[in-house]
Design a protein around this motif. Structure first.
Motif, PDB file in Angstrom:
ATOM      1  N   ASP A   1     -51.103 -34.573 -21.987  1.00 28.53           N
ATOM      2  CA  ASP A   1     -52.322 -33.822 -21.710  1.00 28.53           C
ATOM      3  C   ASP A   1     -51.989 -32.366 -21.400  1.00 28.53           C
ATOM      4  N   SER A   2     -52.890 -31.694 -20.672  1.00 28.48           N
ATOM      5  CA  SER A   2     -52.752 -30.254 -20.441  1.00 28.48           C
ATOM      6  C   SER A   2     -51.534 -29.887 -19.605  1.00 28.48           C
ATOM      7  N   GLU A   3     -50.980 -30.836 -18.859  1.00 26.69           N
ATOM      8  CA  GLU A   3     -49.778 -30.556 -18.091  1.00 26.69           C
ATOM      9  C   GLU A   3     -48.608 -30.219 -19.000  1.00 26.69           C
ATOM     10  N   ALA A   4     -48.628 -30.765 -20.218  1.00 21.61           N
ATOM     11  CA  ALA A   4     -47.596 -30.455 -21.212  1.00 21.61           C
ATOM     12  C   ALA A   4     -48.094 -29.455 -22.250  1.00 21.61           C
ATOM     13  N   ALA A   5     -49.411 -29.439 -22.483  1.00 20.96           N
ATOM     14  CA  ALA A   5     -49.990 -28.531 -23.483  1.00 20.96           C
ATOM     15  C   ALA A   5     -50.136 -27.105 -22.968  1.00 20.96           C
ATOM     16  N   GLY A   6     -50.063 -26.934 -21.640  1.00 17.21           N
ATOM     17  CA  GLY A   6     -50.083 -25.586 -21.091  1.00 17.21           C
ATOM     18  C   GLY A   6     -51.419 -25.110 -20.573  1.00 17.21           C
ATOM     19  N   ASP A   7     -52.490 -25.872 -20.791  1.00 20.64           N
ATOM     20  CA  ASP A   7     -53.814 -25.459 -20.324  1.00 20.64           C
ATOM     21  C   ASP A   7     -54.113 -24.053 -20.853  1.00 20.64           C
ATOM     22  N   LYS A   8     -54.433 -23.106 -19.991  1.00 18.34           N
ATOM     23  CA  LYS A   8     -54.819 -21.757 -20.419  1.00 18.34           C
ATOM     24  C   LYS A   8     -53.617 -20.868 -20.690  1.00 18.34           C
ATOM     25  N   ASN A   9     -52.406 -21.339 -20.402  1.00 12.48           N
ATOM     26  CA  ASN A   9     -51.213 -20.541 -20.698  1.00 12.48           C
ATOM     27  C   ASN A   9     -50.996 -20.388 -22.194  1.00 12.48           C
ATOM     28  N   GLY A  10     -51.435 -21.381 -22.960  1.00 13.71           N
ATOM     29  CA  GLY A  10     -51.091 -21.434 -24.371  1.00 13.71           C
ATOM     30  C   GLY A  10     -49.902 -22.341 -24.552  1.00 13.71           C
ATOM     31  N   ILE A  11     -49.855 -23.000 -25.676  1.00 11.94           N
ATOM     32  CA  ILE A  11     -48.875 -24.061 -25.880  1.00 11.94           C
ATOM     33  C   ILE A  11     -47.435 -23.543 -25.956  1.00 11.94           C
ATOM     34  N   LYS A  12     -47.248 -22.254 -26.242  1.00 19.31           N
ATOM     35  CA  LYS A  12     -45.895 -21.708 -26.342  1.00 19.31           C
ATOM     36  C   LYS A  12     -45.368 -21.223 -25.000  1.00 19.31           C
TER      37      LYS A  12
ATOM     38  N   VAL B   1     -42.718 -38.584 -18.229  1.00 17.72           N
ATOM     39  CA  VAL B   1     -42.936 -37.637 -17.138  1.00 17.72           C
ATOM     40  C   VAL B   1     -44.216 -38.047 -16.413  1.00 17.72           C
ATOM     41  N   CYS B   2     -44.138 -38.275 -15.120  1.00 17.79           N
ATOM     42  CA  CYS B   2     -45.314 -38.693 -14.358  1.00 17.79           C
ATOM     43  C   CYS B   2     -46.340 -37.571 -14.255  1.00 17.79           C
ATOM     44  N   PRO B   3     -47.629 -37.915 -14.222  1.00 16.71           N
ATOM     45  CA  PRO B   3     -48.668 -36.903 -13.978  1.00 16.71           C
ATOM     46  C   PRO B   3     -48.456 -36.254 -12.606  1.00 16.71           C
ATOM     47  N   TYR B   4     -48.873 -35.004 -12.491  1.00 13.80           N
ATOM     48  CA  TYR B   4     -48.636 -34.260 -11.256  1.00 13.80           C
ATOM     49  C   TYR B   4     -49.618 -34.643 -10.145  1.00 13.80           C
ATOM     50  N   TYR B   5     -49.185 -34.403  -8.913  1.00 17.96           N
ATOM     51  CA  TYR B   5     -50.042 -34.585  -7.734  1.00 17.96           C
ATOM     52  C   TYR B   5     -49.621 -33.564  -6.674  1.00 17.96           C
ATOM     53  N   PHE B   6     -49.519 -32.311  -7.075  1.00 24.36           N
ATOM     54  CA  PHE B   6     -49.008 -31.268  -6.190  1.00 24.36           C
ATOM     55  C   PHE B   6     -49.824 -31.121  -4.904  1.00 24.36           C
TER      56      PHE B   6
ATOM     57  N   ARG C   1     -51.574 -22.481 -11.546  1.00 27.87           N
ATOM     58  CA  ARG C   1     -52.884 -21.993 -11.944  1.00 27.87           C
ATOM     59  C   ARG C   1     -53.958 -22.648 -11.083  1.00 27.87           C
ATOM     60  N   ASP C   2     -53.747 -23.911 -10.777  1.00 28.15           N
ATOM     61  CA  ASP C   2     -54.583 -24.662  -9.848  1.00 28.15           C
ATOM     62  C   ASP C   2     -53.726 -25.797  -9.296  1.00 28.15           C
ATOM     63  N   GLU C   3     -54.336 -26.794  -8.638  1.00 29.26           N
ATOM     64  CA  GLU C   3     -53.543 -27.829  -7.971  1.00 29.26           C
ATOM     65  C   GLU C   3     -52.796 -28.755  -8.924  1.00 29.26           C
ATOM     66  N   VAL C   4     -53.092 -28.679 -10.222  1.00 25.14           N
ATOM     67  CA  VAL C   4     -52.402 -29.544 -11.181  1.00 25.14           C
ATOM     68  C   VAL C   4     -51.704 -28.759 -12.285  1.00 25.14           C
ATOM     69  N   HIS C   5     -52.268 -27.616 -12.677  1.00 21.78           N
ATOM     70  CA  HIS C   5     -51.698 -26.857 -13.788  1.00 21.78           C
ATOM     71  C   HIS C   5     -50.760 -25.760 -13.291  1.00 21.78           C
ATOM     72  N   LEU C   6     -49.634 -25.669 -13.955  1.00 18.22           N
ATOM     73  CA  LEU C   6     -48.624 -24.678 -13.593  1.00 18.22           C
ATOM     74  C   LEU C   6     -48.875 -23.356 -14.300  1.00 18.22           C
ATOM     75  N   SER C   7     -48.459 -22.282 -13.661  1.00 19.84           N
ATOM     76  CA  SER C   7     -48.462 -20.965 -14.301  1.00 19.84           C
ATOM     77  C   SER C   7     -47.264 -20.874 -15.241  1.00 19.84           C
ATOM     78  N   ILE C   8     -47.149 -19.776 -15.942  1.00 21.83           N
ATOM     79  CA  ILE C   8     -45.978 -19.574 -16.808  1.00 21.83           C
ATOM     80  C   ILE C   8     -44.697 -19.640 -15.972  1.00 21.83           C
ATOM     81  N   LYS C   9     -44.735 -19.042 -14.806  1.00 21.12           N
ATOM     82  CA  LYS C   9     -43.574 -19.081 -13.913  1.00 21.12           C
ATOM     83  C   LYS C   9     -43.257 -20.527 -13.519  1.00 21.12           C
TER      84      LYS C   9
END
Length: 227
Positions: free
Chosen positions: A44-55, A153-158, A203-211
């Motif tokens: 899902d978006s945790e691997a697809a990058g959400d708004k970061n873009g897939i690259k 890879v387990c889904p996140y729960y930050f 980016r939020d509690e589940v999606h990571l930023s580029i960093k």
């Protein structure tokens, strides 16, 4: 005299059975087992990058460092099972066979968008429920891609949500039972959503930023090397 002869012959006899080699003088050779391999990722978006873009995902950072070919098939909003036609992407359980057959490594990063019932039977065969679909997915990927190295890879729960942590714990136990390696990236990330000084990793509690993706790429690269 016979005793002396026996002592002289004994080392010769033993040498026929002992093929010892002293490697202490050899220089260590660096081998990159990921170099030039094909990495395919579903999820899902945790691997697809959400708004970061897939690259700008951990997938591409790993591939770039190791000159790998990458197929990032993850989709924002992807579910493992029970996708609603016309509203959701097709469920992963229904299309995982689209993973390229030449894949050397396959990462599965799925589950955040699915409902999880902890009381469902662990050995469930119901592909419309999370546990049953997960069992079908792992067995199906292993049968369809017998030569690929497979990791989950387990889904996140930050944010520490208990139900999502319980799901990650179940996935780790189940993967162990199914003889598939699994990593709880959240648990080993060193990241905490509630830590104000680490907000730039999210980016939020589940999606990571580029960093955040760059940080996790080193963790998942190490995981890939152990598959």
């Amino acid at each position: 005299m016979k005793r002396l002869f026996g002592l002289l012959v004994l080392p010769m006899v033993l040498s026929g059975f002992c093929h010892a080699q002293d490697y202490r003088g050899n220089k260590p050779q660096s081998v990159n087992y990921l170099q030039g391999k094909i990495l395919s990722v579903v999820g899902d978006s945790e691997a697809a990058g959400d708004k970061n873009g897939i690259k700008d995902t951990y997938v591409y950072y790993i591939a770039e460092r190791n000159c790998m070919k990458v197929n990032n098939l993850a989709l924002n909003g992807q579910k493992l099972c029970n996708a609603i036609e016309g509203k959701d992407w097709p469920a992963l359980i229904d299309y995982y066979r689209q993973i390229p057959h030449e894949s050397d490594y396959i990462l599965v990063h799925i589950g955040y968008n699915d409902e999880f019932n902890p009381y469902e039977c662990d050995e469930s065969c119901d592909s419309l429920s999370f546990k049953g679909a997960f069992n079908h997915l792992i067995k199906g990927i292993r049968e369809t891609y017998p030569d690929a190295r497979i990791g989950v890879v387990c889904p996140y729960y930050f944010n520490g949500e208990p139900s999502r942590r319980d799901r990650a714990e179940w996935m780790k136990r189940r993967c162990n039972q199914l003889h598939v390696q699994c990593i709880d990236g959240c648990a080993v990330s060193g990241l905490d959503w509630d830590n104000p000084s680490q907000k730039d990793f999210f980016r939020d509690e589940v999606h990571l930023s580029i960093k955040g993706h760059k940080r996790m790429s080193y963790i998942y690269e190490h995981f890939l090397r152990g598959l």
